[in-house]
Write a protein that holds these residues in place. Structure first.
Motif, mmCIF file in Angstrom:
data_model
loop_
_atom_site.group_PDB
_atom_site.id
_atom_site.type_symbol
_atom_site.label_atom_id
_atom_site.label_comp_id
_atom_site.label_asym_id
_atom_site.label_seq_id
_atom_site.Cartn_x
_atom_site.Cartn_y
_atom_site.Cartn_z
ATOM 1 N N PRO A 113 1.890 -99.858 -14.293
ATOM 2 C CA PRO A 113 1.755 -101.155 -14.957
ATOM 3 C C PRO A 113 0.428 -101.803 -14.566
ATOM 4 C CG PRO A 113 3.841 -100.974 -13.770
ATOM 5 C CD PRO A 113 2.992 -99.843 -13.317
ATOM 6 N N PRO A 114 -0.038 -102.774 -15.355
ATOM 7 C CA PRO A 114 -1.219 -103.549 -14.929
ATOM 8 C C PRO A 114 -0.936 -104.232 -13.597
ATOM 9 C CG PRO A 114 -0.687 -103.971 -17.238
ATOM 10 C CD PRO A 114 0.462 -103.193 -16.676
ATOM 11 N N ALA A 115 -1.952 -104.324 -12.759
ATOM 12 C CA ALA A 115 -1.756 -104.844 -11.404
ATOM 13 C C ALA A 115 -1.264 -106.282 -11.387
ATOM 14 C CB ALA A 115 -3.060 -104.722 -10.619
ATOM 15 N N PHE A 116 -1.713 -107.100 -12.360
ATOM 16 C CA PHE A 116 -1.343 -108.507 -12.365
ATOM 17 C C PHE A 116 -0.052 -108.785 -13.144
ATOM 18 C CE2 PHE A 116 -6.089 -109.626 -11.892
ATOM 19 C CZ PHE A 116 -5.983 -109.591 -10.518
ATOM 20 N N ALA A 117 0.531 -107.774 -13.761
ATOM 21 C CA ALA A 117 1.732 -108.005 -14.570
ATOM 22 C C ALA A 117 2.931 -108.374 -13.703
ATOM 23 C CB ALA A 117 2.043 -106.772 -15.409
ATOM 24 N N ASN A 118 3.079 -107.701 -12.587
ATOM 25 C CA ASN A 118 4.139 -107.940 -11.610
ATOM 26 C C ASN A 118 3.742 -107.173 -10.354
ATOM 27 O OD1 ASN A 118 4.858 -105.187 -12.226
ATOM 28 N ND2 ASN A 118 6.041 -105.960 -13.966
ATOM 29 N N ASP A 119 4.674 -106.991 -9.428
ATOM 30 C CA ASP A 119 4.313 -106.268 -8.204
ATOM 31 C C ASP A 119 4.643 -104.784 -8.280
ATOM 32 O OD1 ASP A 119 7.045 -106.549 -8.146
ATOM 33 O OD2 ASP A 119 7.152 -107.103 -6.026
ATOM 34 N N ASP A 120 4.962 -104.274 -9.469
ATOM 35 C CA ASP A 120 5.339 -102.867 -9.604
ATOM 36 C C ASP A 120 4.232 -101.926 -9.141
ATOM 37 O OD1 ASP A 120 7.655 -103.861 -10.651
ATOM 38 O OD2 ASP A 120 7.532 -102.798 -12.562
ATOM 39 N N ALA A 121 3.004 -102.181 -9.571
ATOM 40 C CA ALA A 121 1.898 -101.291 -9.188
ATOM 41 C C ALA A 121 1.726 -101.260 -7.675
ATOM 42 C CB ALA A 121 0.605 -101.736 -9.868
ATOM 43 N N MET A 122 1.846 -102.391 -7.038
ATOM 44 C CA MET A 122 1.715 -102.451 -5.579
ATOM 45 C C MET A 122 2.812 -101.624 -4.903
ATOM 46 S SD MET A 122 0.899 -106.520 -5.071
ATOM 47 C CE MET A 122 0.824 -106.359 -3.287
ATOM 48 N N LEU A 123 4.031 -101.755 -5.390
ATOM 49 C CA LEU A 123 5.147 -101.023 -4.801
ATOM 50 C C LEU A 123 4.981 -99.520 -4.992
ATOM 51 C CD1 LEU A 123 8.069 -103.340 -5.980
ATOM 52 C CD2 LEU A 123 7.257 -103.062 -3.631
ATOM 53 N N ARG B 189 -3.688 -85.715 -4.393
ATOM 54 C CA ARG B 189 -3.024 -85.050 -5.519
ATOM 55 C C ARG B 189 -2.301 -86.028 -6.425
ATOM 56 N NH1 ARG B 189 1.331 -81.978 -4.036
ATOM 57 N NH2 ARG B 189 1.493 -81.436 -6.244
ATOM 58 N N LEU B 190 -1.760 -87.098 -5.850
ATOM 59 C CA LEU B 190 -0.978 -88.064 -6.613
ATOM 60 C C LEU B 190 -1.806 -89.328 -6.807
ATOM 61 C CD1 LEU B 190 1.150 -86.062 -5.391
ATOM 62 C CD2 LEU B 190 2.768 -87.970 -5.426
ATOM 63 N N VAL B 191 -2.246 -89.554 -8.040
ATOM 64 C CA VAL B 191 -3.164 -90.654 -8.325
ATOM 65 C C VAL B 191 -2.609 -91.526 -9.439
ATOM 66 C CG1 VAL B 191 -5.469 -91.238 -9.173
ATOM 67 C CG2 VAL B 191 -5.182 -89.363 -7.549
ATOM 68 N N GLY B 192 -2.561 -92.834 -9.191
ATOM 69 C CA GLY B 192 -2.115 -93.784 -10.199
ATOM 70 C C GLY B 192 -3.278 -94.289 -11.033
ATOM 71 N N ILE B 193 -2.983 -94.677 -12.256
ATOM 72 C CA ILE B 193 -3.983 -95.270 -13.138
ATOM 73 C C ILE B 193 -3.464 -96.641 -13.552
ATOM 74 C CG2 ILE B 193 -5.236 -95.066 -15.318
ATOM 75 C CD1 ILE B 193 -4.993 -92.041 -15.060
ATOM 76 N N THR B 194 -4.229 -97.674 -13.208
ATOM 77 C CA THR B 194 -3.809 -99.043 -13.489
ATOM 78 C C THR B 194 -4.966 -99.841 -14.055
ATOM 79 O OG1 THR B 194 -2.676 -100.982 -12.550
ATOM 80 C CG2 THR B 194 -4.355 -99.940 -11.170
ATOM 81 N N SER B 195 -4.723 -101.079 -14.354
ATOM 82 C CA SER B 195 -5.745 -102.006 -14.856
ATOM 83 C C SER B 195 -5.406 -103.384 -14.322
ATOM 84 C CB SER B 195 -5.762 -102.012 -16.384
ATOM 85 O OG SER B 195 -4.503 -102.392 -16.909
ATOM 86 N N ALA B 196 -6.344 -104.298 -14.458
ATOM 87 C CA ALA B 196 -6.072 -105.660 -14.002
ATOM 88 C C ALA B 196 -5.085 -106.361 -14.932
ATOM 89 C CB ALA B 196 -7.375 -106.451 -13.911
ATOM 90 N N THR B 197 -5.294 -106.201 -16.223
ATOM 91 C CA THR B 197 -4.511 -106.921 -17.225
ATOM 92 C C THR B 197 -3.990 -105.971 -18.294
ATOM 93 O OG1 THR B 197 -6.526 -107.369 -18.479
ATOM 94 C CG2 THR B 197 -5.840 -109.039 -16.881
ATOM 95 N N PRO B 198 -3.018 -106.405 -19.087
ATOM 96 C CA PRO B 198 -2.506 -105.554 -20.172
ATOM 97 C C PRO B 198 -3.564 -105.286 -21.244
ATOM 98 C CG PRO B 198 -0.978 -107.343 -19.654
ATOM 99 C CD PRO B 198 -2.244 -107.648 -18.931
ATOM 100 N N SER B 199 -3.303 -104.259 -22.036
ATOM 101 C CA SER B 199 -4.123 -103.913 -23.204
ATOM 102 C C SER B 199 -5.542 -103.506 -22.853
ATOM 103 C CB SER B 199 -4.155 -105.086 -24.200
ATOM 104 O OG SER B 199 -2.859 -105.447 -24.604
ATOM 105 N N ALA B 200 -5.723 -102.943 -21.655
ATOM 106 C CA ALA B 200 -7.047 -102.456 -21.256
ATOM 107 C C ALA B 200 -7.270 -101.012 -21.665
ATOM 108 C CB ALA B 200 -7.236 -102.610 -19.756
ATOM 109 N N GLY B 201 -6.218 -100.353 -22.152
ATOM 110 C CA GLY B 201 -6.338 -98.971 -22.594
ATOM 111 C C GLY B 201 -6.007 -97.940 -21.535
#
Length: 260
Positions: free
Chosen positions: A186-196, A65-77
């Motif tokens: 956040p993008p996965a490589f921007a910081n560790d926020d997405a991982m957390l 039910r709870l799904v995140g949407i991320t990207s490798a790098t910024p500005s991927a849309g």
């Protein structure tokens, strides 16, 4: 220098989605930001309609039910896709579809719909706001609910790594019935926020920027976010083969006749 931040866990009343304040987006803003998912007659929404069906099917199969949407790098849309996908899902869902902005440094969801945020997710997480109901809004004449944020310049990891954040996620999970909840991360490589953040969610979708995101970046993201399951990837700005003039894919301008 070490700065100690005292955080209290907000006490929450049951979240009544129906009673949230109603936000009416300016059609001109939606047009300028290419937010087309709310309009079933807009031919540009068809890619998101196809995507919503695939995503909903996979989520149901896996019990997510709870799904995140991320990207490798910024500005991927990814924020653009998050808004359009959530909007498209809300048009066919029996329950509300919730979109939460957890890209705390960018706060793109509010900008995408032209919303002025007085109190948002960041204020809840830092303890300024104690009720989820005070930071959510229903989009007028739709099943779409938004939990936007105000941009935070630093210390985002502190906001998403403690008991307040766990309370925030558990509140959304327990107080929203069968609603699908998408999170713009956040993008996965921007910081560790997405991982957390993903440690608290069920799964994620990765947005790949065609022509910019390379194979190694995709592989590295999958390895870095493991064991959280990736239930799909979306190739954005694809301009070859079956792509249309907007780069969303799935057809040519001939499909537009179907919507006339």
């Amino acid at each position: 220098m070490t700065i100690a931040v005292a955080k209290s866990i907000p006490s929450q009343r049951p979240l009544d989605l129906e009673s949230l304040p109603v936000f009416t987006p300016d059609p001109a803003v939606l047009s300028d930001q290419l937010i087309v998912g709310l309009d079933s007659r807009d031919s540009r929404s068809r890619a998101f309609n196809l995507l919503r069906t695939t995503l909903a099917k996979r989520m149901k199969e896996k019990g997510h039910r709870l799904v995140g949407i991320t990207s490798a790098t910024p500005s991927a849309g990814k924020s653009f896709l998050s808004l359009n996908l959530a909007a498209s899902l809300s048009r066919v869902s029996e329950d509300d579809v919730i979109l939460v902005d957890l890209d705390l440094r960018r706060a793109s969801i509010a900008e995408g719909v032209g919303m002025q945020v007085k109190r948002g997710v960041s204020e809840f997480l830092n303890g300024e706001v104690s009720e989820l109901a005070s930071i959510g809004s229903r989009v007028h004449d739709s099943q779409l609910v938004l939990f936007p944020t105000k941009a935070v310049s630093k210390n985002t990891a502190e906001l998403i790594s403690g008991p307040v954040f766990e309370k925030f996620i558990s509140g959304l999970r327990q107080e929203t019935g069968n609603s699908i909840i998408l999170f713009d991360l956040p993008p996965a490589f921007a910081n560790d926020d997405a991982m957390l953040i993903l440690g608290q969610l069920d799964a994620y979708v990765m947005v790949i920027d065609s022509g910019k995101t390379n194979t190694k970046q995709v592989q590295d993201v999958l390895a870095m976010l493991d064991p959280v399951p990736c239930i799909g990837t979306v190739l954005n700005r694809y301009n070859g083969g079956f792509a249309d003039n907007y780069g969303y894919g799935y057809g040519t301008s001939a499909y537009a006749k179907y919507y006339d």
